[in-house]
Design a protein around this motif. Structure first.
Motif, short mmCIF file in Angstrom:
data_model
loop_
_atom_site.label_atom_id
_atom_site.label_comp_id
_atom_site.label_asym_id
_atom_site.label_seq_id
_atom_site.Cartn_x
_atom_site.Cartn_y
_atom_site.Cartn_z
N VAL A 1 0.61 -1.29 -0.05
CA VAL A 1 -0.17 -0.08 0.01
C VAL A 1 0.87 1.39 0.02
O VAL A 1 0.70 2.52 -0.90
CB VAL A 1 -0.93 -0.06 1.33
N ALA B 1 2.53 1.58 -3.39
CA ALA B 1 1.46 2.04 -4.44
C ALA B 1 1.02 3.74 -4.01
O ALA B 1 0.85 4.44 -5.14
CB ALA B 1 0.18 1.14 -4.32
N VAL C 1 -5.11 -2.86 -3.73
CA VAL C 1 -3.64 -2.86 -4.27
C VAL C 1 -3.68 -3.60 -5.80
O VAL C 1 -3.15 -3.28 -6.96
CB VAL C 1 -2.42 -3.27 -3.75
N THR D 1 -3.04 -1.63 -9.57
CA THR D 1 -1.73 -2.22 -10.19
C THR D 1 -1.99 -3.25 -11.39
O THR D 1 -1.26 -3.40 -12.20
CB THR D 1 -0.73 -2.72 -9.28
N TYR E 1 3.35 -7.98 -7.48
CA TYR E 1 3.71 -6.38 -7.21
C TYR E 1 5.13 -6.28 -6.42
O TYR E 1 5.88 -5.51 -6.73
CB TYR E 1 2.48 -5.65 -6.79
#
Length: 204
Positions: A85, A88, A177, A181, A188
């Protein structure tokens, strides 16, 4: 003793640098005393590592655990999720104060209650969702879509109140997330966290 211990050891592959305790200002005898005491007085010791000034100066494992085997850790997903988090957010993909419902148009209830409308990523991370009881059990026992099941068990109080342990909230934060993404959390985090730390492959 049931430990295998190493003081000032070296380990091959990506790892923190190793050093002797004395080189980092700690006597080896004090560390040995600690390990012996832990072995005698603490039940179910698995491992121990001491880092000083960025160097590993002592490490020990209690049988049957070893440094080379993956270890089962509970609730560590929350650390991985919150790290994802933060990354991102740093990449400008969303903010802590974005409402949770904006990310899930398909799961959004037709007439969401006010407390659910007010729920943000910040509330998910801090587990201040406004639930008066952990909804995780109901979410898991419900339908396969855990996000929808989470929305079907909305907060009873306004979000931002007291902390209440809530694994379902962590799950929803992780899915956000993934939504922004287009990758799983594992995909990720691999180039951003696991590969730089030398974790190959992460078992999650």
């Amino acid at each position: 003793m049931t430990t295998s211990a190493s003081i000032g050891s070296t380990v091959s592959g990506p790892a923190l640098p190793r050093s002797t305790p004395e080189a980092q200002g700690i006597p080896s005898s004090a560390i040995r005393d600690f390990i012996r005491t832990a072995d005698q007085q603490v039940e179910h010791m698995h491992s121990f590592m001491l880092v000083r000034h960025g160097h590993v100066i002592a490490e020990a494992w209690w049988h049957p655990y070893t440094w080379s085997e993956p270890h089962l850790l509970f609730s560590l997903t929350k650390s991985f999720m919150s790290t994802a988090v933060g990354m991102a957010i740093d990449e400008g993909r969303f903010s802590l104060d974005d409402p949770v419902l904006k990310f899930f148009p398909n799961e959004r209830p037709a007439n969401p209650p006010a407390n659910l409308e007010k729920l943000t990523m910040r509330h998910l991370l801090t587990m201040g969702t406004g639930h008066t009881a952990d909804p995780t059990g109901m979410v898991r026992s419900g339908e396969n879509n855990w996000v929808k099941a989470f929305f079907d068990n909305p907060p009873q109080q306004e979000p931002g109140g007291p902390f209440l342990y809530n694994s379902a909230a962590s799950h929803v934060a992780g899915v956000i997330v993934q939504v922004v993404t287009g990758q799983t959390l594992l995909e990720y985090l691999t180039p951003r966290l696991f590969e730089p730390l030398g974790i190959h492959p992460p078992y999650w």
